[in-house]
Design a protein around this motif. Structure first.
Motif, short mmCIF file in Angstrom:
data_model
loop_
_atom_site.label_atom_id
_atom_site.label_comp_id
_atom_site.label_asym_id
_atom_site.label_seq_id
_atom_site.Cartn_x
_atom_site.Cartn_y
_atom_site.Cartn_z
N VAL A 71 0.84 -1.20 0.00
CA VAL A 71 0.00 0.00 0.00
C VAL A 71 0.87 1.26 0.00
N ILE A 72 1.93 1.24 0.79
CA ILE A 72 2.82 2.39 0.87
C ILE A 72 3.57 2.59 -0.45
N LYS A 73 4.04 1.50 -1.04
CA LYS A 73 4.73 1.62 -2.33
C LYS A 73 3.79 2.15 -3.41
N HIS A 74 2.53 1.73 -3.36
CA HIS A 74 1.53 2.23 -4.32
C HIS A 74 1.37 3.74 -4.16
N ALA A 75 1.27 4.21 -2.92
CA ALA A 75 1.11 5.64 -2.68
C ALA A 75 2.34 6.42 -3.16
N LEU A 76 3.53 5.89 -2.90
CA LEU A 76 4.74 6.57 -3.35
C LEU A 76 4.85 6.60 -4.87
N ALA A 77 4.38 5.54 -5.53
CA ALA A 77 4.40 5.51 -6.99
C ALA A 77 3.48 6.58 -7.57
N LYS A 78 2.41 6.92 -6.85
CA LYS A 78 1.49 7.94 -7.32
C LYS A 78 2.14 9.32 -7.33
N PHE A 79 3.16 9.53 -6.49
CA PHE A 79 3.92 10.79 -6.55
C PHE A 79 4.61 10.89 -7.91
N ASP A 80 5.17 9.77 -8.35
CA ASP A 80 5.93 9.75 -9.60
C ASP A 80 5.05 9.99 -10.83
N ASP A 81 3.83 9.47 -10.81
CA ASP A 81 2.97 9.67 -11.98
C ASP A 81 2.06 10.88 -11.86
N SER A 97 -6.03 17.10 5.33
CA SER A 97 -6.17 16.57 6.70
C SER A 97 -6.34 15.05 6.68
N ARG A 98 -7.07 14.52 5.69
CA ARG A 98 -7.21 13.06 5.56
C ARG A 98 -5.86 12.44 5.21
N LEU A 99 -5.13 13.06 4.31
CA LEU A 99 -3.83 12.52 3.92
C LEU A 99 -2.82 12.60 5.05
N GLN A 100 -2.94 13.61 5.90
CA GLN A 100 -2.06 13.68 7.07
C GLN A 100 -2.33 12.50 8.00
N ALA A 101 -3.59 12.18 8.17
CA ALA A 101 -3.96 11.07 9.04
C ALA A 101 -3.62 9.73 8.41
N ARG A 102 -3.83 9.62 7.10
CA ARG A 102 -3.58 8.37 6.36
C ARG A 102 -2.94 8.72 5.02
N PRO A 103 -1.63 8.94 5.01
CA PRO A 103 -1.00 9.38 3.76
C PRO A 103 -1.11 8.36 2.62
N GLU A 104 -1.47 7.14 2.95
CA GLU A 104 -1.62 6.11 1.92
C GLU A 104 -3.06 6.02 1.39
N ALA A 105 -3.93 6.92 1.84
CA ALA A 105 -5.35 6.88 1.46
C ALA A 105 -5.51 6.91 -0.05
N ARG A 106 -6.40 6.05 -0.55
CA ARG A 106 -6.68 5.97 -1.99
C ARG A 106 -7.99 6.65 -2.35
N LEU A 107 -8.85 6.82 -1.36
CA LEU A 107 -10.19 7.35 -1.61
C LEU A 107 -10.44 8.60 -0.78
N CYS A 108 -11.26 9.50 -1.32
CA CYS A 108 -11.71 10.65 -0.55
C CYS A 108 -12.68 10.16 0.52
#
Length: 118
Positions: A71-81, A97-108
Motif C-alpha cells: 500500500v505504501i509503495k503504491h502511494a509513493l508511486a502515485k507521486f511519480d505519476d 487533513s485526511r492525507l495527514q492522518a492516512r497518507p496512503e489513502a486511496r479514496l476521498c
C-alpha cells in the motif's frame, strides 16, 4: 497535484518514506516468518496446538506487513505519476487533513464512506 502545496506534498512523501523504512527495518530485524516459526516437538496435544497457533500468528503478521508495504509503495508511486492526492474512484482531491492522518489513502472521505457501507 490535486490542490496540494509543495510543502504539503513533501511532508506527506516524507511520512510515507518513514513508514516504508520502518516496515523494512522491522522485516530485517525480525527476519522471515519462517525464521519466527516455533518448532513442533512431540508433546501434549495442547502444546502442539499452541505451537501451531504461534506459527499461524507469525505468518499472519508477516502477511500484514507485506500488505502494508504494498500500500505504501503504491502511494509513493502515485507521486511519480502525478496522481497522488486524487481519489482513485471519483478523481476528486483527497483533503490534506485526511492525507495527514492516512497518507496512503486511496479514496476521498465520501468514496471511502460509500465503500465501507457496501
Amino acid at each position: 497535484m490535486n490542490g496540494l502545496q509543495q510543502d504539503q506534498l513533501a511532508l506527506l512523501r516524507s511520512m510515507l518514506e518513514r513508514a516504508r523504512a520502518a516496515i523494512a527495518n522491522d522485516a530485517e530485524r525480525i527476519g522471515s516468518s519462517h525464521d519466527l516459526a516455533v518448532e513442533e516437538v512431540e508433546t501434549s496435544p495442547a502444546d502442539m496446538a499452541t505451537v501451531r497457533l504461534l506459527n499461524e500468528l507469525a505468518q499472519e503478521a508477516a502477511g500484514h506487513k507485506a500488505a502494508q508495504m504494498g500500500v505504501i509503495k503504491h502511494a509513493l508511486a502515485k507521486f511519480d505519476d502525478g496522481s497522488y492526492g486524487a481519489c482513485e474512484e471519483c478523481g476528486n482531491p483527497i483533503g490534506f487533513s485526511r492525507l495527514q492522518a492516512r497518507p496512503e489513502a486511496r479514496l476521498c472521505i465520501a468514496c471511502q464512506t460509500r465503500a465501507e457501507r457496501r
